[in-house]
Write an enzyme that holds these catalytic residues in place. Sequence first.
Site, PDB file in Angstrom:
ATOM      1  N   TYR A  72       0.835  -1.214   0.000  1.00  0.00           N
ATOM      2  CA  TYR A  72       0.000   0.000   0.000  1.00  0.00           C
ATOM      3  C   TYR A  72       0.866   1.260   0.000  1.00  0.00           C
ATOM      4  CZ  TYR A  72      -4.249  -2.637   0.077  1.00  0.00           C
ATOM      5  OH  TYR A  72      -5.267  -3.479  -0.313  1.00  0.00           O
ATOM      6  N   VAL A 113      -9.714   3.740  -4.931  1.00  0.00           N
ATOM      7  CA  VAL A 113      -9.180   4.204  -3.649  1.00  0.00           C
ATOM      8  C   VAL A 113      -8.131   5.299  -3.873  1.00  0.00           C
ATOM      9  CG1 VAL A 113      -9.688   2.007  -2.525  1.00  0.00           C
ATOM     10  CG2 VAL A 113      -7.402   2.383  -3.465  1.00  0.00           C
ATOM     11  N   HIS A 118     -15.063   1.833  -1.698  1.00  0.00           N
ATOM     12  CA  HIS A 118     -14.004   0.882  -1.297  1.00  0.00           C
ATOM     13  C   HIS A 118     -12.934   1.517  -0.413  1.00  0.00           C
ATOM     14  CE1 HIS A 118     -14.977  -2.136  -4.761  1.00  0.00           C
ATOM     15  NE2 HIS A 118     -15.823  -2.197  -3.758  1.00  0.00           N
ATOM     16  N   CYS A 167     -10.036   0.281  18.063  1.00  0.00           N
ATOM     17  CA  CYS A 167     -11.078   1.297  18.293  1.00  0.00           C
ATOM     18  C   CYS A 167     -11.731   1.766  16.992  1.00  0.00           C
ATOM     19  CB  CYS A 167     -10.524   2.494  19.073  1.00  0.00           C
ATOM     20  SG  CYS A 167      -9.394   3.521  18.100  1.00  0.00           S
TER      21      CYS A 167
HETATM   22  P1  OAD Z   1     -10.978  -4.208 -12.856  1.00  0.00           P
HETATM   23  O1  OAD Z   1      -9.512  -4.339 -12.994  1.00  0.00           O
HETATM   24  O2  OAD Z   1     -11.746  -5.414 -12.458  1.00  0.00           O
HETATM   25  O3  OAD Z   1     -11.611  -3.667 -14.213  1.00  0.00           O
HETATM   26  C1  OAD Z   1     -11.057  -2.552 -14.853  1.00  0.00           C
HETATM   27  C2  OAD Z   1     -11.875  -2.274 -16.085  1.00  0.00           C
HETATM   28  O4  OAD Z   1     -11.380  -1.083 -16.702  1.00  0.00           O
HETATM   29  C3  OAD Z   1     -11.845  -3.373 -17.147  1.00  0.00           C
HETATM   30  O5  OAD Z   1     -13.178  -3.701 -17.523  1.00  0.00           O
HETATM   31  C4  OAD Z   1     -11.106  -2.710 -18.326  1.00  0.00           C
HETATM   32  O6  OAD Z   1     -11.589  -3.165 -19.594  1.00  0.00           O
HETATM   33  C5  OAD Z   1     -11.451  -1.247 -18.105  1.00  0.00           C
HETATM   34  N1  OAD Z   1     -10.508  -0.309 -18.716  1.00  0.00           N
HETATM   35  C6  OAD Z   1      -9.197  -0.489 -18.991  1.00  0.00           C
HETATM   36  N2  OAD Z   1      -8.681   0.622 -19.512  1.00  0.00           N
HETATM   37  C7  OAD Z   1      -9.675   1.531 -19.585  1.00  0.00           C
HETATM   38  C8  OAD Z   1      -9.754   2.872 -20.029  1.00  0.00           C
HETATM   39  N3  OAD Z   1      -8.695   3.494 -20.513  1.00  0.00           N
HETATM   40  N4  OAD Z   1     -10.954   3.514 -19.953  1.00  0.00           N
HETATM   41  C9  OAD Z   1     -12.042   2.861 -19.465  1.00  0.00           C
HETATM   42  N5  OAD Z   1     -12.019   1.597 -19.024  1.00  0.00           N
HETATM   43  C10 OAD Z   1     -10.858   0.932 -19.074  1.00  0.00           C
HETATM   44  O7  OAD Z   1     -11.234  -2.988 -11.842  1.00  0.00           O
HETATM   45  P2  OAD Z   1     -12.575  -2.640 -11.024  1.00  0.00           P
HETATM   46  O8  OAD Z   1     -13.789  -3.060 -11.732  1.00  0.00           O
HETATM   47  O9  OAD Z   1     -12.439  -1.225 -10.622  1.00  0.00           O
HETATM   48  O10 OAD Z   1     -11.106  -3.308  -4.820  1.00  0.00           O
HETATM   49  O11 OAD Z   1     -12.356  -3.567  -9.768  1.00  0.00           O
HETATM   50  C11 OAD Z   1     -13.246  -3.503  -8.699  1.00  0.00           C
HETATM   51  C12 OAD Z   1     -12.532  -3.692  -7.390  1.00  0.00           C
HETATM   52  O12 OAD Z   1     -11.760  -4.886  -7.441  1.00  0.00           O
HETATM   53  C13 OAD Z   1     -11.533  -2.596  -7.079  1.00  0.00           C
HETATM   54  O13 OAD Z   1     -12.139  -1.472  -6.459  1.00  0.00           O
HETATM   55  C14 OAD Z   1     -10.567  -3.273  -6.150  1.00  0.00           C
HETATM   56  C15 OAD Z   1     -10.515  -4.677  -6.747  1.00  0.00           C
HETATM   57  O14 OAD Z   1     -10.382  -5.697  -5.803  1.00  0.00           O
HETATM   58  C16 OAD Z   1     -10.417  -2.688  -3.845  1.00  0.00           C
HETATM   59  O15 OAD Z   1      -9.354  -2.139  -4.018  1.00  0.00           O
HETATM   60  C17 OAD Z   1     -11.051  -2.727  -2.521  1.00  0.00           C
END
Ligand code: OAD
Length: 255
Positions: free
Chosen positions: A70, A106, A122, A133
């Site tokens: 992180y 995040v 998230h 706490c």
């Molecule tokens: P993912 O990595 O699952 O999906 C990212 C998406 O962004 C994919 O569908 C890509 O096709 C798309 N993508 C890539 N480049 C792009 C661009 N230039 N413009 C638009 N879209 C694009 O990420 P999330 O769906 O955000 O949790 O994942 C959800 C959660 O899973 C995250 O918040 C994280 C992870 O575990 C935590 O960190 C708590």
Amino acid sequence: MKLMEYRIDAVVEAFSGAERVCVFTGAGASKESGLPTFREIDGEWKHYDPMTFATLEGFLSEPVQVWNMYRMRQRQIGEAQPNGGHSVIAQMERQYPHFLLVTQNVDDLHERAGSRKLVKIHGDCWGMRCLQCCETYDTRDFDFPAEFTTETLPICPKCEVLCRPDIVWFGEFVPDDAMHAAVWSSSTCDLMLVVGTSGEVSGGYGFVERAAMNGATIVEINPTEGILTQHAHIWVPEPAGVVLPKIWQCLTMYK
Ligand code: OAD
């Protein structure tokens, strides 16, 4: 409803007729800022096992490793700049009286682009929370080393118990207030813009499904078709940081 072939004027029309807008973003929204997504070919979860780096159990068994991952992400995020997509989304909240940005990200690029009407479902990569706490702190308020050791791990100033990153990990719930705001906005919007999320996690929340069921127009921006695309009326298969400024420019000309 049948997916419309993408035409910029159809997107502009959808936006110009909208009054209540909900924008829902994921990691792809920060791609043009140089931040990695999670599940793509070079995504975070290809390098870091989510069972270690995104669960409480993983953190408790490897707190130094997890904190240092992180710390590394904080450095990446601190060096990144908001892209054109972030700024368009920030401008949207001034355009529509009923507006909410619901982000899974995040990072703080939405806020740095000027977004204020937002909920971070998230958590926040700069936050830490006491395991005892539950008090939350901003890690930037402390003089932490670039890398932690067992001796220097972040400790709650009040109870001197280990702090964890203030992020919603697998198996944990989105905080109630953020969830309520997101459910309300997705249930009552007439336009939902879905940007850069695979839907692998967010599909489970049902925001997009709920908006579609309540008659909202769904516009999705994502170069790759995913599980949320079935709900989209208009799918824009382009990078968000590139296409959102184009859409916004057309919309401003159209008004
Ligand atoms: P993912 O990595 O699952 O999906 C990212 C998406 O962004 C994919 O569908 C890509 O096709 C798309 N993508 C890539 N480049 C792009 C661009 N230039 N413009 C638009 N879209 C694009 O990420 P999330 O769906 O955000 O949790 O994942 C959800 C959660 O899973 C995250 O918040 C994280 C992870 O575990 C935590 O960190 C708590």
